[in-house]
Design a protein around this motif. Sequence first.
Motif, short mmCIF file in Angstrom:
data_model
loop_
_atom_site.label_atom_id
_atom_site.label_comp_id
_atom_site.label_asym_id
_atom_site.label_seq_id
_atom_site.Cartn_x
_atom_site.Cartn_y
_atom_site.Cartn_z
N GLN A 155 0.84 -1.19 0.00
CA GLN A 155 0.00 0.00 0.00
C GLN A 155 0.87 1.24 0.00
O GLN A 155 1.83 1.35 0.76
CB GLN A 155 -0.92 -0.01 1.21
CG GLN A 155 -2.05 -1.02 1.11
CD GLN A 155 -2.99 -0.70 -0.04
OE1 GLN A 155 -3.37 0.44 -0.26
NE2 GLN A 155 -3.37 -1.73 -0.77
N ASP B 238 -4.69 1.02 -5.12
CA ASP B 238 -5.16 -0.23 -5.70
C ASP B 238 -5.53 -0.06 -7.17
O ASP B 238 -5.25 -0.92 -8.00
CB ASP B 238 -6.38 -0.75 -4.92
CG ASP B 238 -6.00 -1.25 -3.54
OD1 ASP B 238 -4.85 -1.71 -3.37
OD2 ASP B 238 -6.83 -1.17 -2.63
N ASP C 153 -3.59 -2.00 -10.35
CA ASP C 153 -4.33 -2.76 -11.35
C ASP C 153 -4.09 -2.21 -12.75
O ASP C 153 -3.88 -2.96 -13.71
CB ASP C 153 -5.82 -2.74 -11.04
CG ASP C 153 -6.17 -3.54 -9.80
OD1 ASP C 153 -5.34 -4.38 -9.41
OD2 ASP C 153 -7.24 -3.31 -9.23
N SER D 235 0.75 -3.99 -11.67
CA SER D 235 1.66 -4.25 -10.54
C SER D 235 3.09 -3.89 -10.91
O SER D 235 3.92 -4.76 -11.18
CB SER D 235 1.58 -5.72 -10.16
OG SER D 235 1.71 -5.89 -8.80
#
Length: 242
Positions: free
Chosen positions: A7, A97, A101, A105
């Motif tokens: 994160q 996130d 995506d 990554s």
Amino acid sequence: MTSTVAQRDVLRVSGPDAESFLQGQLSQDIAPLAPTQSAWSFVLQPQGKVDALVRVTRINGDAWLLDVDAGFGEAVAARLNRFKLRVKVDIEPVNWDDVADRLGSPVDTPPGADEERFRIEVGWPRMGAELTESTIPAETGIVDRTVSFTKGCFTGQELVARIDSRGGNVPRHLRGVRLGTAGVPIGAELVVDGKVAGTLTSVAGEIALAYVARGVEPPADATVRWDGGDTTARVEALPLGS
């Protein structure tokens, strides 16, 4: 580093002046990056000390992503906005996130909390631990991964260039510390030849990171002491730095 998706706080920097603006604010040369390519960079104070360590990723010609350790995105945005004078640039937070995506990554993502041990083993500095407002880039051992000495001027360049011209000579260096026992607290003193040579900045089990006085050449035997205890230790060089 690893390809783990940790994160991160992420900023989108976009607009017709985005690239030129970032070139003046980042220590890295971002112009050669193609879409989805990334590079590590420092954001520096005018005096040359560290405001943040970020990864910058080109989305397209007018848009970039900057990601930083969780909890520091707002500070990076505030720092960039202070220098945003007479330029057409927008700076806004985005969701990590969604970024992971979209970009598949990206590689070289720093380890997450469950991989703190790996981060310490390789010597990758973390915001709030090894990287604070008093940190000089040359102390971290990652200047070769984060700084361009050929791209031209950027905020904080003078100190970085001056230290580089003198062979990177700084009062302390980030080192690994092999502890004689687990359970040693962050902030414990590192003692070499009877003198305090540094304090631990990160700990995972029996390994740690510390900024150690330049007179201590690894490998070196040491003692780590704290309120209520002490243990043997060994100062070691790190894979990412000298």
